[in-house]
Design a protein around this motif. Structure first.
Motif, PDB file in Angstrom:
ATOM      1  N   GLU A   1       0.812  -1.221   0.000  1.00  0.00           N
ATOM      2  CA  GLU A   1       0.000   0.000   0.000  1.00  0.00           C
ATOM      3  C   GLU A   1       0.845   1.271   0.000  1.00  0.00           C
ATOM      4  O   GLU A   1       0.536   2.232  -0.703  1.00  0.00           O
ATOM      5  CB  GLU A   1      -0.928   0.001   1.215  1.00  0.00           C
ATOM      6  N   GLU A   2       1.902   1.297   0.811  1.00  0.00           N
ATOM      7  CA  GLU A   2       2.797   2.453   0.880  1.00  0.00           C
ATOM      8  C   GLU A   2       4.231   1.945   0.988  1.00  0.00           C
ATOM      9  O   GLU A   2       4.461   0.800   1.368  1.00  0.00           O
ATOM     10  CB  GLU A   2       2.478   3.332   2.099  1.00  0.00           C
ATOM     11  N   ASP A   3       5.197   2.803   0.638  1.00  0.00           N
ATOM     12  CA  ASP A   3       6.599   2.410   0.782  1.00  0.00           C
ATOM     13  C   ASP A   3       6.862   1.928   2.214  1.00  0.00           C
ATOM     14  O   ASP A   3       6.456   2.591   3.178  1.00  0.00           O
ATOM     15  CB  ASP A   3       7.528   3.588   0.497  1.00  0.00           C
ATOM     16  N   VAL A   4       7.511   0.784   2.336  1.00  0.00           N
ATOM     17  CA  VAL A   4       7.925   0.285   3.648  1.00  0.00           C
ATOM     18  C   VAL A   4       9.375   0.679   3.826  1.00  0.00           C
ATOM     19  O   VAL A   4      10.263   0.185   3.122  1.00  0.00           O
ATOM     20  CB  VAL A   4       7.757  -1.250   3.752  1.00  0.00           C
ATOM     21  N   LYS A   5       9.632   1.602   4.754  1.00  0.00           N
ATOM     22  CA  LYS A   5      10.986   2.105   4.941  1.00  0.00           C
ATOM     23  C   LYS A   5      11.221   2.428   6.413  1.00  0.00           C
ATOM     24  O   LYS A   5      10.284   2.545   7.202  1.00  0.00           O
ATOM     25  CB  LYS A   5      11.217   3.347   4.087  1.00  0.00           C
ATOM     26  N   ASN A   6      12.481   2.571   6.767  1.00  0.00           N
ATOM     27  CA  ASN A   6      12.816   2.908   8.154  1.00  0.00           C
ATOM     28  C   ASN A   6      13.118   4.403   8.260  1.00  0.00           C
ATOM     29  O   ASN A   6      12.998   5.150   7.279  1.00  0.00           O
ATOM     30  CB  ASN A   6      13.984   2.059   8.657  1.00  0.00           C
ATOM     31  N   SER A   7      13.513   4.833   9.442  1.00  0.00           N
ATOM     32  CA  SER A   7      13.789   6.256   9.680  1.00  0.00           C
ATOM     33  C   SER A   7      15.000   6.757   8.893  1.00  0.00           C
ATOM     34  O   SER A   7      15.199   7.962   8.748  1.00  0.00           O
ATOM     35  CB  SER A   7      13.998   6.507  11.177  1.00  0.00           C
ATOM     36  N   LYS A   8      15.804   5.845   8.376  1.00  0.00           N
ATOM     37  CA  LYS A   8      16.961   6.208   7.553  1.00  0.00           C
ATOM     38  C   LYS A   8      16.576   6.366   6.079  1.00  0.00           C
ATOM     39  O   LYS A   8      17.415   6.596   5.224  1.00  0.00           O
ATOM     40  CB  LYS A   8      18.055   5.143   7.667  1.00  0.00           C
ATOM     41  N   ASN A   9      15.263   6.203   5.835  1.00  0.00           N
ATOM     42  CA  ASN A   9      14.715   6.263   4.470  1.00  0.00           C
ATOM     43  C   ASN A   9      15.234   5.148   3.565  1.00  0.00           C
ATOM     44  O   ASN A   9      15.274   5.299   2.333  1.00  0.00           O
ATOM     45  CB  ASN A   9      14.983   7.623   3.820  1.00  0.00           C
ATOM     46  N   THR A  10      15.619   4.053   4.158  1.00  0.00           N
ATOM     47  CA  THR A  10      15.944   2.856   3.381  1.00  0.00           C
ATOM     48  C   THR A  10      14.631   2.175   3.024  1.00  0.00           C
ATOM     49  O   THR A  10      13.865   1.782   3.899  1.00  0.00           O
ATOM     50  CB  THR A  10      16.823   1.886   4.186  1.00  0.00           C
ATOM     51  N   VAL A  11      14.355   2.062   1.729  1.00  0.00           N
ATOM     52  CA  VAL A  11      13.097   1.486   1.268  1.00  0.00           C
ATOM     53  C   VAL A  11      13.267  -0.019   1.078  1.00  0.00           C
ATOM     54  O   VAL A  11      14.138  -0.470   0.330  1.00  0.00           O
ATOM     55  CB  VAL A  11      12.635   2.142  -0.049  1.00  0.00           C
ATOM     56  N   PHE A  12      12.426  -0.789   1.734  1.00  0.00           N
ATOM     57  CA  PHE A  12      12.480  -2.248   1.631  1.00  0.00           C
ATOM     58  C   PHE A  12      11.426  -2.786   0.665  1.00  0.00           C
ATOM     59  O   PHE A  12      11.649  -3.783  -0.017  1.00  0.00           O
ATOM     60  CB  PHE A  12      12.291  -2.875   3.019  1.00  0.00           C
ATOM     61  N   LEU A  13      10.301  -2.123   0.626  1.00  0.00           N
ATOM     62  CA  LEU A  13       9.230  -2.489  -0.292  1.00  0.00           C
ATOM     63  C   LEU A  13       8.625  -1.213  -0.855  1.00  0.00           C
ATOM     64  O   LEU A  13       8.363  -0.264  -0.117  1.00  0.00           O
ATOM     65  CB  LEU A  13       8.148  -3.313   0.423  1.00  0.00           C
TER      66      LEU A  13
ATOM     67  N   SER B   1      -0.898  -5.748   7.088  1.00  0.00           N
ATOM     68  CA  SER B   1      -0.908  -4.359   7.558  1.00  0.00           C
ATOM     69  C   SER B   1      -0.194  -3.426   6.579  1.00  0.00           C
ATOM     70  O   SER B   1      -0.331  -2.208   6.659  1.00  0.00           O
ATOM     71  CB  SER B   1      -0.249  -4.254   8.936  1.00  0.00           C
ATOM     72  N   ILE B   2       0.558  -3.997   5.664  1.00  0.00           N
ATOM     73  CA  ILE B   2       1.302  -3.183   4.686  1.00  0.00           C
ATOM     74  C   ILE B   2       0.943  -3.530   3.240  1.00  0.00           C
ATOM     75  O   ILE B   2       1.441  -2.898   2.308  1.00  0.00           O
ATOM     76  CB  ILE B   2       2.822  -3.340   4.882  1.00  0.00           C
ATOM     77  N   SER B   3       0.082  -4.513   3.076  1.00  0.00           N
ATOM     78  CA  SER B   3      -0.344  -4.884   1.721  1.00  0.00           C
ATOM     79  C   SER B   3      -1.847  -5.090   1.708  1.00  0.00           C
ATOM     80  O   SER B   3      -2.483  -5.204   2.754  1.00  0.00           O
ATOM     81  CB  SER B   3       0.364  -6.158   1.251  1.00  0.00           C
ATOM     82  N   ARG B   4      -2.415  -5.142   0.515  1.00  0.00           N
ATOM     83  CA  ARG B   4      -3.852  -5.335   0.404  1.00  0.00           C
ATOM     84  C   ARG B   4      -4.168  -6.144  -0.850  1.00  0.00           C
ATOM     85  O   ARG B   4      -3.390  -6.163  -1.818  1.00  0.00           O
ATOM     86  CB  ARG B   4      -4.570  -3.992   0.342  1.00  0.00           C
ATOM     87  N   PRO B   5      -5.341  -6.806  -0.847  1.00  0.00           N
ATOM     88  CA  PRO B   5      -5.728  -7.569  -2.036  1.00  0.00           C
ATOM     89  C   PRO B   5      -6.271  -6.653  -3.132  1.00  0.00           C
ATOM     90  O   PRO B   5      -6.910  -5.643  -2.856  1.00  0.00           O
ATOM     91  CB  PRO B   5      -6.833  -8.493  -1.503  1.00  0.00           C
ATOM     92  N   VAL B   6      -5.977  -7.001  -4.357  1.00  0.00           N
ATOM     93  CA  VAL B   6      -6.506  -6.282  -5.530  1.00  0.00           C
ATOM     94  C   VAL B   6      -7.404  -7.250  -6.278  1.00  0.00           C
ATOM     95  O   VAL B   6      -6.957  -8.327  -6.704  1.00  0.00           O
ATOM     96  CB  VAL B   6      -5.371  -5.780  -6.437  1.00  0.00           C
ATOM     97  N   SER B   7      -8.662  -6.898  -6.417  1.00  0.00           N
ATOM     98  CA  SER B   7      -9.626  -7.797  -7.053  1.00  0.00           C
ATOM     99  C   SER B   7      -9.391  -7.874  -8.557  1.00  0.00           C
ATOM    100  O   SER B   7      -8.704  -7.025  -9.156  1.00  0.00           O
ATOM    101  CB  SER B   7     -11.056  -7.312  -6.798  1.00  0.00           C
ATOM    102  N   VAL B   8      -9.981  -8.877  -9.162  1.00  0.00           N
ATOM    103  CA  VAL B   8      -9.899  -9.032 -10.616  1.00  0.00           C
ATOM    104  C   VAL B   8     -10.471  -7.801 -11.297  1.00  0.00           C
ATOM    105  O   VAL B   8      -9.901  -7.277 -12.259  1.00  0.00           O
ATOM    106  CB  VAL B   8     -10.660 -10.303 -11.063  1.00  0.00           C
ATOM    107  N   PHE B   9     -11.594  -7.319 -10.793  1.00  0.00           N
ATOM    108  CA  PHE B   9     -12.239  -6.143 -11.391  1.00  0.00           C
ATOM    109  C   PHE B   9     -11.325  -4.922 -11.315  1.00  0.00           C
ATOM    110  O   PHE B   9     -11.150  -4.202 -12.302  1.00  0.00           O
ATOM    111  CB  PHE B   9     -13.558  -5.839 -10.681  1.00  0.00           C
ATOM    112  N   GLU B  10     -10.725  -4.680 -10.152  1.00  0.00           N
ATOM    113  CA  GLU B  10      -9.849  -3.520  -9.991  1.00  0.00           C
ATOM    114  C   GLU B  10      -8.625  -3.625 -10.885  1.00  0.00           C
ATOM    115  O   GLU B  10      -8.197  -2.644 -11.505  1.00  0.00           O
ATOM    116  CB  GLU B  10      -9.422  -3.372  -8.534  1.00  0.00           C
ATOM    117  N   ALA B  11      -8.049  -4.823 -10.963  1.00  0.00           N
ATOM    118  CA  ALA B  11      -6.858  -5.020 -11.794  1.00  0.00           C
ATOM    119  C   ALA B  11      -7.173  -4.766 -13.266  1.00  0.00           C
ATOM    120  O   ALA B  11      -6.410  -4.096 -13.975  1.00  0.00           O
ATOM    121  CB  ALA B  11      -6.308  -6.430 -11.598  1.00  0.00           C
TER     122      ALA B  11
END
Length: 221
Positions: A118-130, A163-173
């Motif tokens: 859903e949103e960038d997963v990163k730490n306070s150092k701005n290292t982006v993991f996802l 908590s950091i990802s969500r499902p995308v339905s066939v219709f939405e995709a």
């Protein structure tokens, strides 16, 4: 307009073993002729404008709106590599909904096509993991994800995947794909004469065994 540029081909209308005369041939447009635009043109943004196709507007309508000529619709198709307008042009919302339900059934609204961050997963150092929008699978969604906070204690943070990802339905995709088709590039009108001149040159045949003239050759079948 497009078909007037296409060269002709002389095609036999009787079995090959039949003794031919000039009356045994018919002249038709060579629909197998494929025009190509120099790819360098796409590197020059000054030639194009971005355009978002409005709801329920056909390609010929766009040509009339932007060029004042409906028969310039093929220029829009050529510049955006559209070879099948029925599949590559966006559907209006009502038609799309009907199409999706007919193809996937009414469960298209609840069936999951994939999961995404859903949103960038990163730490306070701005290292982006996802990264936001990154696709993940069901195992990720139902499990946990851990990443390093890179603090003084080298702490590892663990969070639920859902908590950091969500499902995308066939219709939405599918709807995203349909909506993405609305974003096209429009050749600026003042460059059209040069493009037409280039395509007319490409429509000329080179001399070969089937050559009749610059605009006509015999079928080799």
């Amino acid at each position: 307009m497009y078909f007037s540029i296409l060269p002709n081909i002389e095609y036999d209308v009787k079995p090959k073993s039949f003794p031919f005369s000039s009356a045994d041939f018919t002249v038709v447009k060579n629909f197998f002729r494929r025009f190509e635009i120099n790819p360098d043109i796409f590197e020059h943004v000054a030639y194009f404008n971005k355009y978002a196709i409005p709801e329920s507007v056909r390609i010929d309508h766009v040509a009339r709106i932007l060029y004042g000529r409906e028969d310039y619709d093929w220029i829009i198709a050529l510049m955006n590599n559209i070879t099948n307008v029925h599949e590559q042009w966006p559907l209006d919302s009502g038609t799309f909904q009907t199409w999706c339900e007919e193809k996937y059934g009414e469960t298209c609204y609840s069936d999951v096509r994939y999961y995404e961050i859903e949103e960038d997963v990163k730490n306070s150092k701005n290292t982006v993991f996802l990264k936001k929008g990154q696709k993940v699978d069901k195992t990720f969604y139902e499990g946990d994800f851990s990443y390093n906070l890179q603090d003084a204690n080298n702490t590892v943070q663990t969070v639920p995947g859902n908590s950091i990802s969500r499902p995308v339905s066939v219709f939405e995709a599918e709807n995203r794909i349909n909506e993405e088709k609305r974003n096209i590039y429009i050749l600026k009108a003042n460059y059209i004469p040069a493009i037409l001149q280039e395509l007319k040159k490409q429509s000329n045949y080179n001399k070969c065994s089937a050559y009749v003239s610059k605009k006509l050759k015999k079928a080799t079948i």
